[in-house]
Design a protein around this motif. Structure first.
Motif, PDB file in Angstrom:
ATOM      1  N   ALA A  29       0.835  -1.202   0.000  1.00 49.96           N
ATOM      2  CA  ALA A  29       0.000   0.000   0.000  1.00 49.96           C
ATOM      3  C   ALA A  29       0.868   1.250   0.000  1.00 49.96           C
ATOM      4  O   ALA A  29       0.631   2.193  -0.768  1.00 49.96           O
ATOM      5  N   VAL A  30       1.890   1.226   0.847  1.00 52.62           N
ATOM      6  CA  VAL A  30       2.786   2.383   0.930  1.00 52.62           C
ATOM      7  C   VAL A  30       3.445   2.632  -0.416  1.00 52.62           C
ATOM      8  O   VAL A  30       3.524   3.766  -0.900  1.00 52.62           O
ATOM      9  N   ILE A  51       2.331   1.738  -3.364  1.00 51.87           N
ATOM     10  CA  ILE A  51       1.367   2.214  -4.364  1.00 51.87           C
ATOM     11  C   ILE A  51       1.112   3.698  -4.185  1.00 51.87           C
ATOM     12  O   ILE A  51       1.139   4.479  -5.148  1.00 51.87           O
ATOM     13  N   ILE A  52       0.910   4.122  -2.925  1.00 53.78           N
ATOM     14  CA  ILE A  52       0.659   5.543  -2.712  1.00 53.78           C
ATOM     15  C   ILE A  52       1.865   6.345  -3.162  1.00 53.78           C
ATOM     16  O   ILE A  52       1.736   7.361  -3.852  1.00 53.78           O
ATOM     17  N   ALA A  53       3.052   5.874  -2.794  1.00 50.47           N
ATOM     18  CA  ALA A  53       4.255   6.608  -3.177  1.00 50.47           C
ATOM     19  C   ALA A  53       4.346   6.716  -4.694  1.00 50.47           C
ATOM     20  O   ALA A  53       4.599   7.799  -5.249  1.00 50.47           O
ATOM     21  N   ALA A  54       4.075   5.608  -5.376  1.00 46.68           N
ATOM     22  CA  ALA A  54       4.158   5.621  -6.843  1.00 46.68           C
ATOM     23  C   ALA A  54       3.158   6.617  -7.411  1.00 46.68           C
ATOM     24  O   ALA A  54       3.476   7.394  -8.319  1.00 46.68           O
ATOM     25  N   VAL A  55       1.953   6.601  -6.865  1.00 46.18           N
ATOM     26  CA  VAL A  55       0.916   7.504  -7.384  1.00 46.18           C
ATOM     27  C   VAL A  55       1.305   8.952  -7.132  1.00 46.18           C
ATOM     28  O   VAL A  55       1.146   9.812  -8.000  1.00 46.18           O
ATOM     29  N   VAL A  56       1.849   9.206  -5.929  1.00 45.08           N
ATOM     30  CA  VAL A  56       2.207  10.587  -5.598  1.00 45.08           C
ATOM     31  C   VAL A  56       3.345  11.067  -6.494  1.00 45.08           C
ATOM     32  O   VAL A  56       3.313  12.158  -7.043  1.00 45.08           O
ATOM     33  N   TYR A  89       4.376   9.829  -9.449  1.00 50.72           N
ATOM     34  CA  TYR A  89       4.148   9.772 -10.897  1.00 50.72           C
ATOM     35  C   TYR A  89       2.895  10.476 -11.353  1.00 50.72           C
ATOM     36  O   TYR A  89       2.478  10.289 -12.470  1.00 50.72           O
ATOM     37  N   GLN A  90       2.250  11.196 -10.491  1.00 49.37           N
ATOM     38  CA  GLN A  90       0.890  11.599 -10.869  1.00 49.37           C
ATOM     39  C   GLN A  90       0.835  12.550 -12.050  1.00 49.37           C
ATOM     40  O   GLN A  90       1.745  13.149 -12.441  1.00 49.37           O
TER      41      GLN A  90
END
Lengths: 165, 105, 616, 514
Positions: free
Chosen positions: C605-606, C608-613, C615-616
């Motif tokens: 989860a961490v 995924i959030i990091a990736a989204v933040v 790469y957004q």
């Protein structure tokens, strides 16, 4: 009401932390109940009194009591507390707290963007009437399905909890 | 309760985020299944708080409906979980999750 | 005609029933299912054939689409059956002769413990062969081709308790597999250049796509020839056929008459456009046929096993067909294929009768004087042998063989013509040597004739078909294959007919002279050292097995021995090592501990959030 | 506002209503008399009726596939009984369209197969045999709700209704430590997953103020310009994905899978691997299409990484696995990686490819677990799950060994079996969209997969050095399970040889929003 919110929030955070880290099951449960009551207070302060009342009645009142019962049944006493203390050495803390902190940091970063516009909550109240109307209107099927969920829990708990030898 | 207060939604959400993370901390930290179940309740509660706060922002009852559904789930999960705890205590004579790890590989 | 699919559905169902009810189906019922399925199939084939002949389709071919396998994007392979004159002829031979062989087998195989198993394989064999000739697509042809290979393996090694039979089965499988590999490469090449394997489309596209004699089409044709040579037991992949006699005799009949070995001829006839575009490859076909027919003829002269004589005669007759294909006499080749199916099935079934009558004795030197004891087998041999030797005007074999010789001669393939003529002489010589040795002279064993309808009916029907009656049946090939190069009739053809007839009679006469007359001259000739050497050499079929053993097997074994610690092997061996160590590493993550599992969820989860933040 | 349902909505809701009624009936039946056969039959009949009603919903589309002489009577029958035009919105929570009907059918069929297998399995169980059927029906009900939900409330409650009974089913053999261990692991992790899903939903709700998928899609599109809002939305969807990926056992949320499959009774593992996952994937697909989450590039990148990890890790872990149930668990991780590839390669092929893959996967996996069930069932102590138990199975139970062989070939994706069609779709979808990295992973995974499937298969035909104790007797319970397995084997081959009608059905079950 802002003060109530922040006060309740502080109480909730502190008592939750105590609950999560306390070696004594009964104490932990009591802290958890305090935390739930504080969250109920938060609900009141942001204009959701019905949710607050349910939080007290069902969460703190019913579910936590269930926990207390099980603690009593299992008769977890001094030995358990000693054991918990042994398990809660500082080495055990590193990984979990690091992960949780990173998650928290990320959530705060996402939720509190620098310079983002703020939305306020708590202007109005959504009381039992509105909730009830919605619950037995568009969400009627959800209520029926929730009953099925409770039935499933009943059957599963009945089967799993049984003494049979 | 008369609704004159104005709390930023972000603060309420961050509170729920803190509770959520604390719950996760508990699950990761504790070996006793009972505490793990308690921590799950904390996590659920955090998510529920987020829903109520969000519903409050939009003035919609949906948030509290979701809260009620979460409450139902919490009750259901607690009852099944505690029944399982009793059974596990009977079979393993401990509530240590690490002891209940016969299957691996 | 839309019941065409039933033709191969019946044998397939028969196979499935017999295969799944293995050991539980009583012998009688197994015979009914095994023979009946082919019978029904033959019936359907007859109905469809009659309809086809009465109302021939406009473009000469009837295509029955069964279903589209699947349709994804532009990929939509279709299951379809194609019936034209060529596949009709093949279908008729396979189901008709196949049925008679099955019927005979129900008598031959009785009280064998693997009765049901035998018929399940036989049915699958026929089904595969039908799939081979009826598929409208070379891919399905290949599918049937492999099915036939599998079934031949199973049937040759049917009596698997004897390791020799297993070895023979493996040999057949591996040697034909060499050819199959060539063929598969040829098909790949064909698909790459034409983009299709559909027969109709190939026939249309090939003349536009290829220059006559271009390298690509020559390569494709030669590779296909490689496949055909393997299945049809022609030089240089002929060595499996004699060993394949290890199977029960009806299997030999099926392999030699109706299925398997004819597949190569069918393949070349089917893709005749490609061979016409590649003259060199077509010449090679003729050459292979001519050499094989002579080699096999000499070899058959000195064999002592009744089935081996017949096996070499098959090889030599298939050689005739190849010769005809090479000479461009397409229809003559298919005609000979058909008549050969009749008389060769007859000969094999009759030899089966002889073998059973002599208590599984196959050595002709231990037989003799069987004429009186098993008259039906005797007459079958006489008629079948005459047809094989192409006795003029009376036998089916004469008509087809004569046409081949005439076409070769008229087409200007003089070398092929003389080879064929010499072959005809050899054929009649070894055939009647066999007949005289087995059926005349003094009786050496006590034999008893078979009886029952499943014994005499197949023999009688095939016996009639092997006479000039069979020669009257002309396959409807006009729309499918190019016309023969030379016209019928004329004084030259009569000359050729007379010549071939004379040669055949000569062969019979010499065989008779040698057997009944005990001539000094021949005895002296056979006594010389050269003759002994030659006969030993011929007996071993020109030593091909020995040659291949030295050429391929021994060097390969040697290579394997010195290379047992292969460097390349070690490089390739790294892959499993890497995989296994990777496996060990990841298996550690499966620690069974709940907290660890939760941590992985939280960790994910961490991330995924990091990736989204980020790469957004 | 009036939320009373009209006739068409009631009809469209029929599968859900029938399953609910079945739950009630089976409870009454158990209260009336505990009788294994009788109670199991009630559930089987109920699920069958629900399956028929789900088929009835898409009958007009199905009728197109049938030969002409059958169409007329069917249309007449539809006229006579009335037929709800699809899609049918039932309260804001549920939508019943042909997509939902297809997946309802799949879930119900898997549930039915599980019920049959459970019957065979539970025959030898000492203790209460009947509750498992209530739980199974409840879970199937959850699956039905999940596949037709178009709203977070239905999403959530359906998902929980799908998994909560599973805690009871996994831990059903309460005297077995492994069963209990599996149950508590699944419970805790599933609850964590649910918490992540809830938090994600809450974030999205906080940002757009609606729980309705389609409206989320609308508002998200308008919010897209503003970066912080978009960030919250994406993170919300990401958290949602955590929970869903957990249920689908995609790497790195897969660790629970082998332990739970091993500990759970074999038919429950079959259900877990098929019905539960199918429903969740159908939901994920609908969610992504309706909320237009495809547009979030970062999310799709995350999915790509998850797919690659799942394929690689699943196959690698299965490589040397000696436990059949764990082997199937790892292989299911890899298979959902493959499905994700088709899922990522959106476009016209997406629902079709995913649908076909799921169909073939469900049939194949049920067959594989079915054989495990039938080999294990008559013995209470533990399931026949090591490869050793299957050594020489062919010589003892040739039919079961043949079915398992076909299932393994199908899992490996050999042509002319069902698995090939599914894999072909995945590769076609991937190549169409030039996802070369994913394609390379699929090829790698298939190659490794072939090794361990064949390794398992080889065991079936070896001669066992001694006669094993697992040589199951043949009784009625075994026979019903055996018949079901034969049907599955037939279906596997049919799907491989003649997939066209199935493809047509899946094509008809597309999503409107695409």
């Amino acid at each position: 009401m802002e003060i109530a919110f922040y006060l309740a929030a502080a109480v909730a955070v502190i008592s939750t932390m105590m609950s999560v880290t306390n070696p004594n099951p009964v104490h932990a449960l009591l802290y958890l109940i305090v935390s739930l009551l504080a969250v109920a207070m938060v609900f009141f302060s942001i204009g959701a009194p019905f949710a607050g009342i349910l939080e007290i009645i069902v969460y703190a009142g019913a579910i936590m009591v269930l926990f207390v019962f099980v603690v009593m049944m299992l008769n977890l006493g001094r030995a358990t507390i000693e054991q918990e203390k042994r398990w809660l050495r500082w080495q055990a803390w590193i990984g979990p707290s690091a992960l949780s902190l990173v998650l928290l940091f990320e959530l705060v970063r996402v939720l509190h963007p620098i310079g983002g516009d703020k939305h306020m909550v708590g202007y109005g109240t959504i009381g039992a009437r509105e909730v009830g109307m919605a619950l037995f209107g568009p969400y009627l099927l959800a209520v029926e399905l929730a009953s099925m969920l409770l039935l499933a829990a009943l059957v599963a708990a009945f089967h799993l909890g049984r003494h049979e030898d | 309760m008369n609704g004159v207060s104005a709390i930023p939604l972000e603060h309420a959400l961050i509170l729920s985020g803190i509770l959520f993370s604390l719950g996760l901390l508990g699950i990761l930290l504790r070996r006793n299944i009972l505490f793990v179940l308690m921590s799950i309740e904390v996590m659920m509660n955090g998510a529920a708080l987020a829903f109520v706060a969000a519903g409050s922002r939009w003035g919609a009852a949906d948030g509290q409906i979701m809260f009620i559904l979460i409450l139902t789930l919490a009750a259901a999960e607690a009852s099944v979980g505690l029944a399982l705890v009793l059974q596990i205590y009977r079979r393993f004579n401990t509530l240590d999750t690490d002891a209940a790890s016969e299957m691996k590989g | 005609m839309n019941i065409l699919f039933l033709v191969f559905l019946f044998p397939l169902l028969g196979f499935l029933i017999l295969a799944f009810g293995r050991g539980k189906i009583p012998e009688k019922l197994a015979a009914v299912i095994g023979v009946g399925s082919i019978g029904l199939s033959a019936l359907v084939a007859a109905i469809v054939g009659a309809q086809f002949l009465q109302h021939p389709p406009a473009d000469g071919a009837y295509v029955e689409p069964l279903w589209t396998w699947m349709q994804v994007g532009g990929f939509a392979p279709q299951f379809a059956l194609r019936l034209d004159g060529l596949s009709l002829t093949m279908m008729g031979v396979i189901t008709g002769v196949g049925f008679l062989i099955h019927l005979f087998a129900s008598w031959y195989m009785r009280r064998d413990e693997g009765y049901g198993r035998f018929f399940s394989y036989m049915n699958l064999f026929v089904a595969s062969m039908l799939f081979l000739v009826l598929g409208d697509n070379l891919l399905f042809l290949y599918f049937g081709w492999e099915g036939v290979g599998l079934c031949s393996y199973l049937l040759i090694g049917f009596w698997y308790q004897d390791p020799a039979n297993g070895a023979a089965a493996r040999k057949a499988f591996i040697v034909t597999r060499v050819g199959d590999t060539f063929m598969a490469i040829g098909l790949f090449l064909l698909f790459q250049t034409l983009g299709t394997l559909n027969i109709q489309e190939i026939l249309q596209l090939a003349p536009q796509a290829f220059h006559p004699g271009s390298l690509t089409v020559t390569a494709i044709a030669l590779l296909l020839l490689g496949g055909a040579v393997g299945k049809s037991a022609q030089l240089p992949l002929q060595t499996w056929l004699p060993d394949a006699m290890a199977g029960p005799t009806p299997v030999s009949a099926l392999i030699h008459a109706a299925t398997m070995v004819t597949a190569g001829v069918y393949l070349i006839a089917r893709t005749h456009t490609l061979f016409e575009l590649a003259p060199f490859a077509q010449e090679m076909v003729g050459l292979v046929g001519a050499v094989t027919l002579l080699l096999a003829g000499f070899t058959a002269l000195v064999q002592t096993d009744i089935k081996r004589v017949l096996a070499y005669s098959t090889m030599s007759q298939i050689g005739y067909m190849f010769l005809a294909l090479g000479a461009g006499a397409w229809s003559a080749a298919v005609f000979h294929l058909m008549t050969h199916a009749f008389f060769k099935a007859l000969l094999f079934l009759a030899s089966g009768a002889v073998i059973l009558a002599c208590h599984h004795e196959q050595d002709i030197r231990k037989m003799g004087g069987l004429r009186k004891k098993i008259p039906l087998a005797f007459w079958s041999f006489v008629v079948g042998g005459s047809a094989l030797a192409a006795v003029p005007y009376l036998t089916a074999g004469f008509f087809s063989k004569d046409e081949i010789l005439w076409q070769a001669y008229a087409g200007g393939h003089i070398g092929l013509f003389w080879a064929g003529l010499l072959g005809a002489f050899l054929t009649s010589l070894y055939t009647f040597r066999l007949i005289f040795t087995v059926f005349f002279g003094e009786a050496k064993t006590d034999a008893h004739a078979g009886h029952g309808v499943s014994y005499w009916l197949p023999l009688s029907v095939l016996l009639v078909l092997s006479t000039f009656v069979g020669g009257m049946i002309h396959p409807p090939l006009a729309n499918v294959l190019p016309a023969n190069p030379a016209e019928e009739g004329g004084s030259e053809q009569h000359l050729v007919e007379a010549l071939s007839g004379f040669v055949a009679i000569c062969g019979i006469a010499i065989a008779g002279w040698r057997f009944f007359g005990q001539p000094r001259l021949l005895q002296w000739l056979e006594g010389t050292g050269l003759a002994k050497l030659l006969s030993r050499y011929w007996y071993s079929a020109f030593g091909f097995d020995w040659l291949y053993d030295r050429l391929f097997v021994k060097p390969f074994l040697w290579l394997v021995r010195i290379n047992s610690k292969d460097v390349f092997d070690q490089i390739i061996g790294c892959i499993p090592v890497v995989l296994v160590s990777f496996n060990k590493a990841t298996a550690l993550s499966q620690s069974g501990r709940l907290r660890w599992y939760t941590a992985s969820v939280a960790f994910g989860a961490v991330l995924i959030i990091a990736a989204v933040v980020v790469y957004q | 506002m009036n939320f009373a349902l009209n006739a068409n909505q009631w009809l469209a809701l029929a599968p859900i209503l029938i399953v609910s009624a079945t739950i009630m009936w089976v409870m009454v039946a158990i209260a009336f008399r505990r009788h294994h056969w009788w109670n199991a039959t009630v559930v089987a009949v109920g699920l069958n009726l629900a399956l028929i009603s789900a088929t009835y919903l898409v009958l007009p589309q199905l009728a197109d596939q049938l030969p002409g002489f059958l169409q007329a009577p069917i249309l007449k029958m539809l006229d006579f009984f009335g037929h709800p035009p699809l899609p049918q919105l039932v309260t804001p929570l549920l939508v019943i369209d042909s997509y939902a009907a297809f997946y309802m059918g799949l879930v119900l069929a898997a549930g039915l197969a599980t019920a049959t297998l459970t019957y065979a399995y539970m025959e030898g169980y000492k203790g209460n045999q009947e509750e498992v059927y209530i739980l199974l029906a409840l879970s199937a009900l959850g699956g039905l709700v999940v596949v037709c939900s178009r709203h977070f409330a239905a999403f959530f409650i359906g998902l929980e209704l799908l998994s909560l009974p599973l805690y009871g089913m996994i831990g059903y053999l309460v005297k077995e430590r492994r069963s209990l261990e599996a149950s508590i692991k699944y419970l805790v992790l599933s609850a964590v997953g649910s918490a992540f899903i809830l938090f994600g939903m809450a974030l999205i709700f906080a940002e757009v103020g609606t729980l309705d998928f389609a409206q989320i899609g609308h508002r998200a599109a308008s919010a897209a310009a503003m970066s912080p809002a978009r960030l919250v939305l994406t993170v919300g969807a990401g958290l949602l994905l955590v929970g869903v990926a957990f249920k689908l056992s995609l790497a790195p949320f897969h660790l629970w899978t082998p332990d739970v499959y091993e500990g759970a009774p074999a038919p429950v593992a079959a259900y877990l691997a098929t019905a539960s996952k199918t429903a969740v994937l159908a939901l994920l697909l609908r969610y992504f299409v309706e909320t237009k989450a495809y547009q979030y590039v970062s999310l799709m990148n995350v999915l790509t990484v998850i797919a690659i990890l799942s394929i690689v890790i699943g196959n690698i872990l299965a490589l040397l696995q000696d436990n059949v149930k764990r082997l199937l668990a790892y292989s299911s991780i890899a298979h959902f990686g493959y499905i994700l590839v088709a899922f990522i390669a959106t476009g016209a092929l997406a629902t079709e490819a995913v649908g076909m893959y799921l169909l073939t996967y469900v049939v194949t996996t049920l067959a594989a677990f079915g054989v495990v069930t039938l080999v294990s069932s008559p013995y209470g102590d533990h399931d026949a799950d090591t490869l050793w138990d299957y050594r020489g199975l062919f010589w003892r139970r040739p039919n079961l060994a043949a079915i398992l062989t076909v299932a393994l070939l199908s899992l490996a994706g050999i042509p002319l079996t069902a698995g090939f069609i599914g894999k072909f779709y995945v590769i076609a979808a991937g190549v169409d969209h030039r996802l070369w990295l994913l394609m390379a992973t699929v090829v790698f995974g298939s190659a490794v997969g072939l090794f361990y499937y064949l390794r398992a298969m080889a065991q079936l035909y070896l001669r066992a050095p001694w006669v094993r104790k697992f040589s199951a007797p043949l009784d009625w319970a075994q026979n019903t399970g055996g018949l079901m397995l034969l049907a599955l084997a037939f279906l596997m081959l049919l799907l491989g040889v003649y997939p066209t009608p199935f493809i047509a059905i899946v094509q008809a079950a597309g999503l409107a929003g695409q």
